[in-house]
Design an enzyme around this catalytic site. Sequence first.
Site, PDB file in Angstrom:
ATOM      1  N   THR A  47       7.905   3.203  -1.209  1.00 62.23           N
ATOM      2  CA  THR A  47       8.074   2.026  -0.457  1.00 62.23           C
ATOM      3  C   THR A  47       8.811   0.788  -1.169  1.00 62.23           C
ATOM      4  OG1 THR A  47       5.865   2.143   0.535  1.00 62.23           O
ATOM      5  CG2 THR A  47       6.825   0.154   0.659  1.00 62.23           C
ATOM      6  N   ASP A  84       0.950  -1.164   0.008  1.00 60.83           N
ATOM      7  CA  ASP A  84       0.050  -0.047   0.011  1.00 60.83           C
ATOM      8  C   ASP A  84       1.007   1.201   0.051  1.00 60.83           C
ATOM      9  OD1 ASP A  84      -1.581   2.139   0.633  1.00 60.83           O
ATOM     10  OD2 ASP A  84      -2.806   1.052   1.868  1.00 60.83           O
ATOM     11  N   ASP A 114       9.164   1.607   4.037  1.00 59.47           N
ATOM     12  CA  ASP A 114       8.784   2.892   3.576  1.00 59.47           C
ATOM     13  C   ASP A 114      10.054   3.935   3.608  1.00 59.47           C
ATOM     14  OD1 ASP A 114       6.117   2.326   3.330  1.00 59.47           O
ATOM     15  OD2 ASP A 114       5.472   3.568   5.207  1.00 59.47           O
ATOM     16  N   ASN A 147      -2.086  -2.365   6.522  1.00 61.81           N
ATOM     17  CA  ASN A 147      -0.928  -1.873   5.811  1.00 61.81           C
ATOM     18  C   ASN A 147      -0.995  -0.242   5.418  1.00 61.81           C
ATOM     19  OD1 ASN A 147      -2.346  -2.081   3.637  1.00 61.81           O
ATOM     20  ND2 ASN A 147      -0.891  -3.211   2.285  1.00 61.81           N
ATOM     21  N   ASP A 148      -2.164   0.175   5.792  1.00 61.53           N
ATOM     22  CA  ASP A 148      -2.378   1.814   5.631  1.00 61.53           C
ATOM     23  C   ASP A 148      -1.758   2.466   6.739  1.00 61.53           C
ATOM     24  OD1 ASP A 148      -3.317   3.910   4.228  1.00 61.53           O
ATOM     25  OD2 ASP A 148      -5.277   3.772   4.741  1.00 61.53           O
ATOM     26  N   TYR A 159       6.931  10.639   4.330  1.00 63.76           N
ATOM     27  CA  TYR A 159       6.669   9.523   3.481  1.00 63.76           C
ATOM     28  C   TYR A 159       7.059   9.704   2.184  1.00 63.76           C
ATOM     29  CZ  TYR A 159       4.880   5.518   0.829  1.00 63.76           C
ATOM     30  OH  TYR A 159       4.445   4.720  -0.096  1.00 63.76           O
ATOM     31  N   TRP A 186       4.972   3.948   7.932  1.00 62.93           N
ATOM     32  CA  TRP A 186       5.943   3.541   8.900  1.00 62.93           C
ATOM     33  C   TRP A 186       7.223   4.377   8.913  1.00 62.93           C
ATOM     34  CZ3 TRP A 186       4.368  -0.632  11.320  1.00 62.93           C
ATOM     35  CH2 TRP A 186       3.432  -1.338  10.716  1.00 62.93           C
ATOM     36  N   TRP A 245       5.878  -3.350   7.304  1.00 63.01           N
ATOM     37  CA  TRP A 245       4.626  -4.161   6.972  1.00 63.01           C
ATOM     38  C   TRP A 245       5.506  -5.251   6.173  1.00 63.01           C
ATOM     39  CZ3 TRP A 245      -0.030  -5.540   8.000  1.00 63.01           C
ATOM     40  CH2 TRP A 245      -0.624  -6.103   7.081  1.00 63.01           C
TER      41      TRP A 245
END
Length: 173
Positions: free
Chosen positions: A164, A76, A120, A148-149, A161, A152, A101
């Site tokens: 990923t 995600d 991330d 997973n939303d 962010y 991190w 995640w």
Amino acid sequence: MSFLDKLFERSSRHVADTTSRRKVLARLGSLIVAGAALPVLLPIDRTAKALAAEQPKMGDPGDPTSCDYWRNCSIDGFLCSCCGGSITSCPPGTDASLVTWIGTCRNPADGKNYIISYNDCCGKHACGQCACSRNDDEQPLYRPFNNNDINWCLGAESKIYNCTVTIIRGVAV
Ligand code: ABN
């Protein structure tokens, strides 16, 4: 005892002392131990080995800039391979989060399930390219450890962010 006798005795003792079986074995042992320790102690670049371990042996099919790429089964976020990084490396100016995640994705090349961490990359504004939301086995947000939303980067130095990366951590058994 004559001078010559003494001389011969001393030199024979010296030869016997320095070439005894015990001494030869002791030296051989030291050499073996030192030889085994050398690769551990020397600053040898092991990046190639790590990368080789990271690549599945039977191939890595698909397009890493596509949400359908097999490693992205539970992602995600924005794919770093579309954002100036790659599937395994963050874009310049960003750092990977250490908390991540984790998903399990099947590699179609060898039929094995691989444990993938979705780290991330943090430190630059959101990339905005290749947004993917596949979410295999994800649970609702009220079960945050199975959702997973989550940004991190909240556990990283920069909370911003960017994208990923998808890193193979091992084969699921
Ligand atoms: N783990 C990707 C992500 C980042 C920020 C917000 C939601 C999801």
